[in-house]
Write a protein that holds these residues in place. Structure first.
Motif, mmCIF file in Angstrom:
data_model
loop_
_atom_site.group_PDB
_atom_site.id
_atom_site.type_symbol
_atom_site.label_atom_id
_atom_site.label_comp_id
_atom_site.label_asym_id
_atom_site.label_seq_id
_atom_site.Cartn_x
_atom_site.Cartn_y
_atom_site.Cartn_z
ATOM 1 N N GLN A 150 -50.792 24.633 -8.415
ATOM 2 C CA GLN A 150 -49.979 24.204 -7.281
ATOM 3 C C GLN A 150 -49.917 22.683 -7.187
ATOM 4 N N ASN A 151 -50.680 22.015 -8.034
ATOM 5 C CA ASN A 151 -50.741 20.548 -8.029
ATOM 6 C C ASN A 151 -49.733 19.987 -9.032
ATOM 7 N N TRP A 152 -48.446 20.260 -8.789
ATOM 8 C CA TRP A 152 -47.404 19.803 -9.692
ATOM 9 C C TRP A 152 -47.272 18.274 -9.654
ATOM 10 N N ASN A 153 -46.960 17.699 -10.802
ATOM 11 C CA ASN A 153 -46.684 16.268 -10.901
ATOM 12 C C ASN A 153 -45.172 16.037 -10.848
ATOM 13 N N TYR A 154 -44.748 15.187 -9.923
ATOM 14 C CA TYR A 154 -43.334 14.806 -9.882
ATOM 15 C C TYR A 154 -43.026 13.984 -11.133
ATOM 16 N N VAL A 155 -41.971 14.380 -11.865
ATOM 17 C CA VAL A 155 -41.634 13.701 -13.111
ATOM 18 C C VAL A 155 -40.439 12.767 -12.920
ATOM 19 N N LYS A 156 -39.310 13.337 -12.491
ATOM 20 C CA LYS A 156 -38.090 12.536 -12.349
ATOM 21 C C LYS A 156 -37.032 13.373 -11.636
ATOM 22 N N TYR A 157 -35.890 12.736 -11.367
ATOM 23 C CA TYR A 157 -34.734 13.487 -10.902
ATOM 24 C C TYR A 157 -33.502 12.986 -11.641
ATOM 25 N N ASP A 158 -32.494 13.853 -11.716
ATOM 26 C CA ASP A 158 -31.199 13.448 -12.239
ATOM 27 C C ASP A 158 -30.126 14.239 -11.499
ATOM 28 N N THR A 159 -28.901 14.143 -11.970
ATOM 29 C CA THR A 159 -27.785 14.810 -11.316
ATOM 30 C C THR A 159 -27.103 15.755 -12.295
ATOM 31 N N THR A 160 -26.822 16.955 -11.852
ATOM 32 C CA THR A 160 -26.144 17.932 -12.700
ATOM 33 C C THR A 160 -24.661 17.585 -12.808
ATOM 34 N N PRO A 161 -23.956 18.191 -13.771
ATOM 35 C CA PRO A 161 -22.507 17.938 -13.862
ATOM 36 C C PRO A 161 -21.745 18.327 -12.598
ATOM 37 N N GLN A 162 -22.322 19.206 -11.781
ATOM 38 C CA GLN A 162 -21.680 19.598 -10.522
ATOM 39 C C GLN A 162 -22.014 18.653 -9.370
ATOM 40 N N GLY A 163 -22.818 17.620 -9.641
ATOM 41 C CA GLY A 163 -23.163 16.656 -8.618
ATOM 42 C C GLY A 163 -24.360 17.034 -7.769
ATOM 43 N N LEU A 164 -25.141 18.027 -8.188
ATOM 44 C CA LEU A 164 -26.330 18.443 -7.464
ATOM 45 C C LEU A 164 -27.557 17.684 -7.958
ATOM 46 N N THR A 165 -28.539 17.506 -7.092
ATOM 47 C CA THR A 165 -29.770 16.805 -7.461
ATOM 48 C C THR A 165 -30.730 17.778 -8.138
ATOM 49 N N ARG A 166 -31.221 17.373 -9.297
ATOM 50 C CA ARG A 166 -32.157 18.190 -10.072
ATOM 51 C C ARG A 166 -33.484 17.422 -10.177
ATOM 52 N N ILE A 167 -34.575 18.082 -9.762
ATOM 53 C CA ILE A 167 -35.886 17.441 -9.774
ATOM 54 C C ILE A 167 -36.812 18.210 -10.718
ATOM 55 N N TYR A 168 -37.596 17.458 -11.503
ATOM 56 C CA TYR A 168 -38.509 18.032 -12.487
ATOM 57 C C TYR A 168 -39.955 17.819 -12.037
ATOM 58 N N TYR A 169 -40.760 18.872 -12.124
ATOM 59 C CA TYR A 169 -42.194 18.822 -11.847
ATOM 60 C C TYR A 169 -42.923 19.414 -13.054
ATOM 61 N N SER A 170 -44.132 18.931 -13.312
ATOM 62 C CA SER A 170 -44.825 19.410 -14.505
ATOM 63 C C SER A 170 -46.322 19.588 -14.245
ATOM 64 N N VAL A 171 -46.950 20.346 -15.143
ATOM 65 C CA VAL A 171 -48.394 20.486 -15.171
ATOM 66 C C VAL A 171 -48.793 20.741 -16.623
ATOM 67 N N PRO A 172 -49.875 20.109 -17.118
ATOM 68 C CA PRO A 172 -50.308 20.391 -18.485
ATOM 69 C C PRO A 172 -50.725 21.856 -18.623
ATOM 70 N N PHE A 173 -50.388 22.460 -19.756
ATOM 71 C CA PHE A 173 -50.705 23.873 -19.935
ATOM 72 C C PHE A 173 -50.859 24.165 -21.418
ATOM 73 N N ASN A 174 -51.790 25.092 -21.746
ATOM 74 C CA ASN A 174 -52.068 25.374 -23.156
ATOM 75 C C ASN A 174 -51.468 26.678 -23.663
ATOM 76 N N PHE A 175 -50.783 27.450 -22.806
ATOM 77 C CA PHE A 175 -50.019 28.628 -23.190
ATOM 78 C C PHE A 175 -50.793 29.623 -24.058
ATOM 79 N N PRO A 176 -51.896 30.172 -23.590
ATOM 80 C CA PRO A 176 -52.604 31.192 -24.367
ATOM 81 C C PRO A 176 -51.764 32.457 -24.527
#
Length: 226
Positions: free
Chosen positions: A141-167
């Motif tokens: 639940q401790n997501w890291n804010y990464v960045k935001y950008d804008t979609t081709p439709q003009g909507l705001t898109r926000i990226y959050y991340s967490v390190p993960f090892n995918f077992p």
């Protein structure tokens, strides 16, 4: 518990109890592209889930050399007869929806031809030796804010991340990543998930016209008990 049956293991963890159901695995299998030019996937369970409440679907996308994106999950069926689920790839730049799943509920179903069954006082089947249980393994639940950008439709898109090892033996709960979230306008925040295998990172992505930066939705993982 005042009376009934309770079974504990050698670490005093309750394994079977005649009052409370564990998270029981009802069906397992694979999901694969079925529609929308390979972007959409409809999967039908090996057997219907007969719980009144919606079951929990856990997925593990196949490991790829880039990103597996999943979104728009929905269950197929209704109370007492849940028969499958739908999920979609994020877009054509992410991997097609291929992987493994299991569906689970806090109730057993009469599957075993022989073995043991256990009911509670109201007649609800709590345990069947033909339905293994799943164990929650971790949550983020401790997501890291990464960045935001804008979609081709003009909507705001926000990226959050967490390190993960995918077992390979760990599956992510998909139900909560299929629910739109509250936003700052009448248009809800759409929610997406990226499994970035190359960079060992799990992403959550939100898209909305008015998109708050706060994000606390947990990513929940579970394993099928051996």
């Amino acid at each position: 518990m005042a009376f009934g049956l309770q079974y504990t293991n050698n670490t005093n963890t309750v394994v079977i109890d005649s009052e409370f159901a564990r998270l029981m695995v009802i069906s397992t299998g694979r999901f694969a592209p079925t529609e929308e030019e390979g972007l959409g996937s409809t999967t039908y369970f090996v057997r219907p889930v007969t719980s009144q409440e919606p079951p929990l679907v856990f997925v593990r996308p196949d490991t790829v050399g880039g990103v597996a994106g999943l979104c728009r999950m929905r269950l197929i069926g209704s109370a007492g007869n849940w028969i499958g689920f739908y999920v979609r790839a994020y877009d054509a730049n992410t991997a097609q929806p291929n992987g493994r799943y299991f569906v689970a509920a806090f109730a057993a179903q009469p599957v075993a031809q022989y073995g043991m069954r256990l009911w509670d006082g109201a007649g609800k089947l709590l345990f069947d030796s033909g339905t293994p249980n799943a164990t929650f393994s971790r949550a983020f639940q401790n997501w890291n804010y990464v960045k935001y950008d804008t979609t081709p439709q003009g909507l705001t898109r926000i990226y959050y991340s967490v390190p993960f090892n995918f077992p390979q033996n760990e599956y992510m709960l998909l139900n909560n990543f299929g629910m739109p979230m509250t936003s700052g306008s009448g248009i809800p925040r759409e929610l997406y998930c990226w499994w970035d295998f190359t960079n060992s990172t799990l992403y959550a992505i939100t898209i909305a016209a008015s998109n708050p930066s706060a994000f606390f939705l947990p990513a929940v993982f579970a394993k099928i008990a051996a």
